[in-house]
Design an enzyme around this catalytic site. Structure first.
Site, PDB file in Angstrom:
ATOM      1  N   LYS A  92      37.453  41.200  34.144  1.00  0.00           N
ATOM      2  CA  LYS A  92      37.971  40.901  32.812  1.00  0.00           C
ATOM      3  C   LYS A  92      37.287  41.791  31.780  1.00  0.00           C
ATOM      4  O   LYS A  92      36.158  42.203  32.040  1.00  0.00           O
ATOM      5  CB  LYS A  92      37.792  39.424  32.450  1.00  0.00           C
ATOM      6  CG  LYS A  92      36.440  38.770  32.747  1.00  0.00           C
ATOM      7  CD  LYS A  92      35.152  39.314  32.224  1.00  0.00           C
ATOM      8  CE  LYS A  92      34.930  39.477  30.760  1.00  0.00           C
ATOM      9  NZ  LYS A  92      33.537  39.932  30.431  1.00  0.00           N
ATOM     10  N   TYR A 117      36.667  34.536  27.324  1.00  0.00           N
ATOM     11  CA  TYR A 117      36.356  33.266  28.013  1.00  0.00           C
ATOM     12  C   TYR A 117      36.767  32.073  27.156  1.00  0.00           C
ATOM     13  O   TYR A 117      37.213  31.053  27.670  1.00  0.00           O
ATOM     14  CB  TYR A 117      34.856  33.156  28.282  1.00  0.00           C
ATOM     15  CG  TYR A 117      34.326  34.081  29.341  1.00  0.00           C
ATOM     16  CD1 TYR A 117      34.433  33.749  30.688  1.00  0.00           C
ATOM     17  CD2 TYR A 117      33.688  35.270  29.014  1.00  0.00           C
ATOM     18  CE1 TYR A 117      33.926  34.584  31.674  1.00  0.00           C
ATOM     19  CE2 TYR A 117      33.183  36.111  29.986  1.00  0.00           C
ATOM     20  CZ  TYR A 117      33.300  35.769  31.313  1.00  0.00           C
ATOM     21  OH  TYR A 117      32.804  36.603  32.276  1.00  0.00           O
TER      22      TYR A 117
HETATM   23  P1  NDP Z   1      27.403  47.871  33.815  1.00  0.00           P
HETATM   24  O1  NDP Z   1      27.289  48.828  32.695  1.00  0.00           O
HETATM   25  O2  NDP Z   1      26.182  47.147  34.249  1.00  0.00           O
HETATM   26  O3  NDP Z   1      27.989  48.610  35.109  1.00  0.00           O
HETATM   27  C1  NDP Z   1      29.140  49.402  35.063  1.00  0.00           C
HETATM   28  C2  NDP Z   1      29.089  50.396  36.220  1.00  0.00           C
HETATM   29  O4  NDP Z   1      30.258  51.184  36.148  1.00  0.00           O
HETATM   30  C3  NDP Z   1      27.933  51.403  36.134  1.00  0.00           C
HETATM   31  O5  NDP Z   1      26.746  50.923  36.705  1.00  0.00           O
HETATM   32  C4  NDP Z   1      28.491  52.565  36.909  1.00  0.00           C
HETATM   33  O6  NDP Z   1      28.327  52.331  38.306  1.00  0.00           O
HETATM   34  C5  NDP Z   1      29.994  52.488  36.640  1.00  0.00           C
HETATM   35  N1  NDP Z   1      30.424  53.499  35.682  1.00  0.00           N
HETATM   36  C6  NDP Z   1      31.277  54.516  35.948  1.00  0.00           C
HETATM   37  N2  NDP Z   1      31.474  55.292  34.874  1.00  0.00           N
HETATM   38  C7  NDP Z   1      30.727  54.766  33.893  1.00  0.00           C
HETATM   39  C8  NDP Z   1      30.494  55.141  32.555  1.00  0.00           C
HETATM   40  N3  NDP Z   1      31.109  56.202  32.008  1.00  0.00           N
HETATM   41  N4  NDP Z   1      29.646  54.409  31.813  1.00  0.00           N
HETATM   42  C9  NDP Z   1      29.049  53.315  32.329  1.00  0.00           C
HETATM   43  N5  NDP Z   1      29.219  52.908  33.610  1.00  0.00           N
HETATM   44  C10 NDP Z   1      30.052  53.632  34.392  1.00  0.00           C
HETATM   45  O7  NDP Z   1      28.554  46.841  33.433  1.00  0.00           O
HETATM   46  P2  NDP Z   1      28.797  45.390  34.009  1.00  0.00           P
HETATM   47  O8  NDP Z   1      28.566  45.365  35.455  1.00  0.00           O
HETATM   48  O9  NDP Z   1      28.098  44.395  33.171  1.00  0.00           O
HETATM   49  O10 NDP Z   1      30.365  45.209  33.677  1.00  0.00           O
HETATM   50  C11 NDP Z   1      31.362  45.835  34.447  1.00  0.00           C
HETATM   51  C12 NDP Z   1      32.678  45.074  34.272  1.00  0.00           C
HETATM   52  O11 NDP Z   1      32.515  43.753  34.738  1.00  0.00           O
HETATM   53  C13 NDP Z   1      33.157  44.953  32.819  1.00  0.00           C
HETATM   54  O12 NDP Z   1      34.542  45.050  32.759  1.00  0.00           O
HETATM   55  C14 NDP Z   1      32.726  43.551  32.408  1.00  0.00           C
HETATM   56  O13 NDP Z   1      33.567  42.981  31.419  1.00  0.00           O
HETATM   57  C15 NDP Z   1      32.850  42.815  33.728  1.00  0.00           C
HETATM   58  N6  NDP Z   1      31.924  41.689  33.827  1.00  0.00           N
HETATM   59  C16 NDP Z   1      32.402  40.487  34.210  1.00  0.00           C
HETATM   60  C17 NDP Z   1      31.584  39.401  34.305  1.00  0.00           C
HETATM   61  C18 NDP Z   1      32.124  38.102  34.745  1.00  0.00           C
HETATM   62  O14 NDP Z   1      31.392  37.116  34.650  1.00  0.00           O
HETATM   63  N7  NDP Z   1      33.343  38.038  35.256  1.00  0.00           N
HETATM   64  C19 NDP Z   1      30.160  39.499  33.963  1.00  0.00           C
HETATM   65  C20 NDP Z   1      29.732  40.833  33.631  1.00  0.00           C
HETATM   66  C21 NDP Z   1      30.592  41.884  33.554  1.00  0.00           C
HETATM   67  P3  NDP Z   1      27.940  53.522  39.315  1.00  0.00           P
HETATM   68  O15 NDP Z   1      26.613  54.016  38.818  1.00  0.00           O
HETATM   69  O16 NDP Z   1      27.875  52.829  40.600  1.00  0.00           O
HETATM   70  O17 NDP Z   1      29.020  54.548  39.230  1.00  0.00           O
END
Ligand code: NDP
Length: 371
Positions: free
Chosen positions: A141, A225
């Site tokens: 989401k 949410y």
């Molecule tokens: P993070 O920033 O912690 O992680 C995102 C990951 O995406 C990065 O670690 C990286 O992984 C990859 N990535 C690829 N390109 C980019 C870029 N240009 N900039 C940043 N990251 C990039 O985010 P979250 O894990 O917190 O959130 C990810 C998604 O999950 C969002 O859409 C958020 O809304 C959703 N979410 C949902 C939750 C829920 O409870 N349902 C809770 C938290 C988040 P890599 O290094 O492996 O390429």
């Protein structure tokens, strides 16, 4: 999926074979490994795309508790993350991908489901590429940063003949399910009014504060949410919305997204829904005022630790792993050839509401919510 080492320890503990000598132990381990492989075969393989906070902190650990799916692969742009993930989750080299060779995942029979856990503006692209590779997709989401992207994602699923589900974990969480039951069954009579809010203090310098990547501010991330909560509690969809941006006290931290906002939905039957969201204040609640009493949660949206009260007293439900339940439910729906209970259409609906809230915030006018 049980970790092989844990399985081995469990086996030894449960049978006490250590005292019985090596041949029996060896036989036991072989049997166990066979069982392990067989149980894996019955489970659908998930590949997490984007190994950030949510994938690493919640989804991957949850996939050790799932019955119908397991963590089969990873897709990452960070080679330095790979060794630790492979070791921790027993992922073979052939199931490790990057954003460039992502399409070749289509040839990998170990992977049934792609789980997109990337910044919001990347959801549409990777969901569509997942469908083009012939896999089912779970997308985090908010589903996308605009409705047009949601439409493209849904169309790609249809074209591929595959299913799209959204990471709406609270549909699998007992306290939120109780809100929905109390509201829709009218246990305390008809709902008159709802209130909800979700906010936390967001640190500067992350993609969440970048409008291009996040699509907006706390509304996209947290407000969604609250919107969801009001809809499943009432069983209704809002007809219109009026929204106001909060005062921006820290423009350096929030150059192009809102720092906070509030909105009022009008639901059928004159029910109002007052929502708020912030990246500079902490709150986490959902309440309904009904004819014969109130009910609500605080906190409402966390990964665990929900607390709830009704006019009759305190709610008491077991803590569950929401993410494990959510992924298992999708895997089971695929096995049973039924639809996800949190499909792409639901994600699209909410992106419509998000856009209507932003439109009202920008124009200062009440916005009708059309299909
Ligand atoms: P993070 O920033 O912690 O992680 C995102 C990951 O995406 C990065 O670690 C990286 O992984 C990859 N990535 C690829 N390109 C980019 C870029 N240009 N900039 C940043 N990251 C990039 O985010 P979250 O894990 O917190 O959130 C990810 C998604 O999950 C969002 O859409 C958020 O809304 C959703 N979410 C949902 C939750 C829920 O409870 N349902 C809770 C938290 C988040 P890599 O290094 O492996 O390429």
């Amino acid at each position: 999926m049980e970790n092989k080492n844990t399985s081995r320890r469990t086996f030894i503990r449960n049978t006490g074979v250590a005292a019985l000598g090596l041949p029996f132990l060896q036989h036991g381990i072989e049997t166990l490994n066979k069982q392990h492989m067989e149980s894996k075969k019955d489970k659908l393989g998930i590949a997490l795309v984007g190994l950030g906070g949510y994938a690493g902190g919640q989804l991957a650990p949850a996939l050790l508790q799932t019955e119908h799916c397991y963590l089969a692969g990873i897709v990452t742009g960070s080679p330095d993350k790979i060794p630790l993930w492979q070791k921790k989750y027993n992922i073979p080299d052939k199931n490790v991908y990057n954003y460039q060779n992502f399409e070749s995942i289509g040839n990998n029979p170990d992977i049934d489901i792609i789980y997109v856990v990337l910044p919001n503006n990347m959801h549409a692209e990777y969901t569509i590429r997942g469908f083009d590779a012939g896999k089912h997709v779970i997308c985090e989401k908010p589903m996308a940063i605009n409705v047009a992207d949601c439409d493209r994602m849904i169309a790609a699923a249809k074209k591929a003949g595959k299913e799209l589900s959204i990471g709406y974990r609270l549909h699998f969480e007992p306290y939120n399910l109780e809100m929905a039951r109390l509201g829709t069954s009218k246990t305390y009579g008809a709902i008159k009014k709802m209130e909800g809010g979700f906010g936390f203090k967001a640190q500067a310098g992350q993609w969440r504060l970048d409008k291009k990547m996040a699509g907006g501010g706390p509304l996209m991330d947290l407000g969604v949410y609250v919107i969801q909560g009001m809809c499943y509690t009432s069983g209704l969809e809002p007809l219109s919305v009026t929204a106001t941006e909060g005062t921006k006290t820290d423009p350096a931290r929030f150059p192009d997204v809102e720092q906070s906002l509030s909105w009022t939905f009008e639901f059928p039957g004159g029910i109002t829904g007052n929502g708020k969201s912030s990246y500079d204040d902490s709150y986490n609640f959902l309440r309904a005022e009904a004819e014969k009493g109130d009910f609500g949660l605080n906190p409402a949206y966390n990964y665990n630790g929900q607390r709830g009260t009704t006019a009759a007293g305190v709610m008491d439900f077991p803590q569950v792993n929401q993410q494990a339940r959510q992924m298992d439910a999708f895997a089971l729906s695929l096995k049973n050839k039924t639809r996800s209970i949190v499909p792409g259409e639901l994600g699209r609906r909410d992106v419509r509401y998000l856009q209507a809230i932003y439109e009202s915030m920008a124009t200062g006018k009440k916005v009708s919510i059309n299909k």
